[in-house]
Enzyme design. Structure first.
Site, short mmCIF file in Angstrom:
data_model
loop_
_atom_site.label_atom_id
_atom_site.label_comp_id
_atom_site.label_asym_id
_atom_site.label_seq_id
_atom_site.Cartn_x
_atom_site.Cartn_y
_atom_site.Cartn_z
N GLY A 7 0.82 -1.21 0.00
CA GLY A 7 0.00 0.00 0.00
C GLY A 7 0.86 1.26 0.00
NE ARG B 154 -1.30 -4.86 -1.27
CZ ARG B 154 -1.82 -3.69 -0.90
NH1 ARG B 154 -2.53 -2.99 -1.73
NH2 ARG B 154 -1.60 -3.24 0.30
CG ASP C 156 2.33 -6.67 7.85
OD1 ASP C 156 1.88 -6.21 6.78
OD2 ASP C 156 1.62 -7.26 8.69
CB THR D 276 2.17 0.67 6.33
OG1 THR D 276 0.79 0.47 6.64
CG2 THR D 276 2.97 0.38 7.59
CG ASP E 288 -2.80 0.03 7.78
OD1 ASP E 288 -3.66 0.90 7.55
OD2 ASP E 288 -2.62 -0.95 7.06
CG ASP F 158 -0.13 -2.68 10.37
OD1 ASP F 158 0.94 -2.19 10.01
OD2 ASP F 158 -0.85 -3.38 9.62
NE ARG G 24 -2.94 -4.04 6.80
CZ ARG G 24 -1.88 -4.52 6.17
NH1 ARG G 24 -2.02 -5.32 5.15
NH2 ARG G 24 -0.66 -4.21 6.55
P1 ADP Z 1 2.25 -4.22 2.69
O1 ADP Z 1 3.72 -4.28 2.45
O2 ADP Z 1 1.71 -2.83 2.57
O3 ADP Z 1 1.84 -4.93 3.96
P2 ADP Z 1 1.23 -6.52 1.17
O4 ADP Z 1 0.84 -7.29 2.38
O5 ADP Z 1 0.30 -6.51 0.02
O6 ADP Z 1 1.53 -4.98 1.48
O7 ADP Z 1 2.64 -7.10 0.68
C1 ADP Z 1 3.33 -6.49 -0.40
C2 ADP Z 1 4.05 -7.52 -1.21
O8 ADP Z 1 5.05 -8.19 -0.40
C3 ADP Z 1 3.22 -8.69 -1.70
O9 ADP Z 1 2.43 -8.37 -2.83
C4 ADP Z 1 4.31 -9.69 -2.07
O10 ADP Z 1 4.90 -9.35 -3.30
C5 ADP Z 1 5.33 -9.46 -0.97
N1 ADP Z 1 5.21 -10.50 0.06
C6 ADP Z 1 4.25 -10.63 1.00
N2 ADP Z 1 4.43 -11.76 1.73
C7 ADP Z 1 5.52 -12.38 1.22
C8 ADP Z 1 6.23 -13.58 1.54
N3 ADP Z 1 5.83 -14.40 2.51
N4 ADP Z 1 7.32 -13.88 0.80
C9 ADP Z 1 7.74 -13.07 -0.19
N5 ADP Z 1 7.12 -11.92 -0.53
C10 ADP Z 1 6.03 -11.57 0.15
#
Ligand code: ADP
Length: 328
Positions: free
Chosen positions: A18, A79, A110, A133, A135, A137, A179
Site C-alpha cells: 500500500g 502487489r 509487513d 504504511t 496503518d 500496525d 486493518r
Molecule cells: P504491505 O507491504 O503494505 O503490507 P502486502 O501485504 O500486500 O503490502 O505485501 C506487499 C508484497 O510483499 C506482496 O504483494 C508480495 O509481493 C510481498 N510478500 C508478502 N508476503 C511475502 C512472503 N511471505 N514472501 C515473499 N514476498 C512476500
C-alpha cells in the site's frame, strides 16, 4: 553480515504494498544520501513486480527533484503474490545481481517485510526494510511513514463533517483504515474531538455506545461523531440502528477509504522518512542485510526483520480510556 563486496557500490530502492504519504520523501533521501556516499543508485518500478519484470533504472540527484512534498510514490507500487514463490523471487533478484547491484532498500508494510526476509534468507542480495504504511500496525516501531499524514487527513474529515452534522443535528459514523489495528482511529478521534472511538483491540458494547451518544445529546451536544476502525466495520448496521433508536436522530455512515492514503505528507512523516532512509543507507554501507529500521522514543534504531515481524503491536489503552473520558 556482509554477503558480497563489489568495486562499484550499487544500491536499488523500491516501494511495495500500500502506498503511504512520505514514501517519496524516503525515496528521495535514500537516493541522495546513497549518491553522497558514492553509490550508483537504481530505482525499481512497481515494487517486487517490477523486480520480476526487470523495471530497473538508474537514478540521479535530479530523479527525485521536487517530490519531497508529493503523496503516493514516484516509483509506483504493486502487489505481487507470485513473489512468494522462490523461483520467481530468485529470478527477480538475478535482475539486480546481473547489473552488479548487491543491495536493496524496500519501503513498505509487513507484507513487504516478509519479502525482505525471504530475499535475505534465500539469496545473495543484501536487503534492508523501511516501514512505510499508513496503518502503523508494526509492533517493533512506534510509528511508520504515512501514519501521521493519514491521521491528519482523518482529523480534517472529522472537522468538515462536524460542520454539516451540527447544522442538521445529526450523527456520523466515520469508518477509517487500519486493518486490524486501531491506531489511526484512536489518534484521529482524540485529535479531532470525536464523541466515540471503536477499535479492534477493545470489545464493543453497542448498547453502551448508543447510550453514551444519547447522554451527550441529553447534556446539550448538537452532533456526534463515532470513529469506527476498519477492523470493526461489521458493527456498522447494528450501531446505526441502535444509535438511531436511542437518540431518535438520523445516523449517517461514511467510509473515508483511499482518501486517507494520499495527500501532502506532514512534516513529521517527511522527517521520519529522511531519518529512516539515512539509517538504511548506513546499514547498506556496513554490508548489513535482513534488518529493518524503526523509531522508539524518538530514536531511530534497527533490528532484524524476523524480530520485527514477530513483534505484536501494542495498544495505547491509556489513551483509549482518556478518549472515553474527554469525549463525553
Ligand atoms: P504491505 O507491504 O503494505 O503490507 P502486502 O501485504 O500486500 O503490502 O505485501 C506487499 C508484497 O510483499 C506482496 O504483494 C508480495 O509481493 C510481498 N510478500 C508478502 N508476503 C511475502 C512472503 N511471505 N514472501 C515473499 N514476498 C512476500
Amino acid at each position: 553480515m556482509a554477503k558480497n563486496t563489489s568495486k562499484v557500490k550499487k544500491v536499488a530502492v523500491l516501494t511495495s504494498g500500500g502506498d503511504a504519504s512520505g514514501m517519496n520523501a524516503c525515496v528521495r533521501a535514500c537516493v541522495r544520501y546513497a549518491l553522497d556516499q558514492g553509490y550508483e543508485v537504481y530505482g525499481v518500478k512497481h515494487g517486487y513486480k517490477g523486480m520480476v519484470n526487470d523495471e530497473i533504472f538508474k537514478m540521479e540527484y535530479s530523479s527525485v527533484s521536487n517530490c519531497v512534498h508529493a503523496g503516493g510514490t514516484i516509483l509506483r507500487s504493486s502487489r505481487c503474490p507470485e513473489f512468494k514463490e522462490p523461483e520467481v523471487m530468485n529470478a527477480a533478484v538475478e535482475n539486480l545481481l546481473k547489473r552488479g547491484i548487491e543491495n536493496l532498500i524496500v519501503i513498505g508494510g509487513d507484507g513487504s517485510f516478509r519479502g525482505v526476509e525471504a530475499i535475505h534468507e534465500g539469496t545473495k542480495l543484501n536487503v534492508i526494510g523501511i516501514p512505510g504504511t499508513i496503518d502503523n500496525d508494526m509492533g517493533y516501531t512506534d510509528s511508520t511513514i504515512g501514519f501521521d499524514t493519514a491521521c491528519n487527513t482523518v482529523v480534517d474529515a472529522i472537522l468538515k463533517l462536524r460542520d454539516t452534522i451540527t447544522s442538521h443535528d445529526r450523527i456520523m459514523i466515520l469508518e477509517v483504515m487500519g486493518r486490524e489495528c486501531g491506531n489511526i482511529a484512536l489518534n484521529s478521534a482524540v485529535a479531532g474531538g470525536a464523541e466515540y472511538v471503536i477499535v479492534p483491540e477493545v470489545d464493543t458494547d453497542v448498547d453502551e455506545v448508543a447510550a453514551s451518544i444519547k447522554r451527550g445529546f441529553d447534556k446539550g451536544k448538537s452532533s456526534s461523531i463515532i470513529v469506527l476502525a476498519e477492523g470493526k466495520t461489521e458493527l456498522t448496521d447494528e450501531l446505526t440502528q441502535k444509535i438511531s433508536d436511542a437518540t431518535g436522530r438520523r445516523v449517517n455512515h461514511m467510509a473515508l477509504k483511499w482518501m486517507q492514503r494520499g495527500g501532502i505528507p506532514t512534516v513529521e512523516d517527511r522527517v521520519l522518512a529522511a531519518k529512516m532512509a539515512c539509517r538504511a543507507v548506513e546499514l547498506v554501507e556496513c554490508g548489513q542485510s535482513g534488518r529493518v529500521i524503526g523509531i522508539k522514543g524518538g530514536e531511530i534504531f534497527d533490528t532484524t526483520v524476523l524480530e520485527a515481524l514477530a513483534c505484536k503491536k501494542g495498544f495505547d489503552q491509556k489513551l483509549y480510556e482518556l478518549a472515553q473520558i474527554i469525549s463525553k
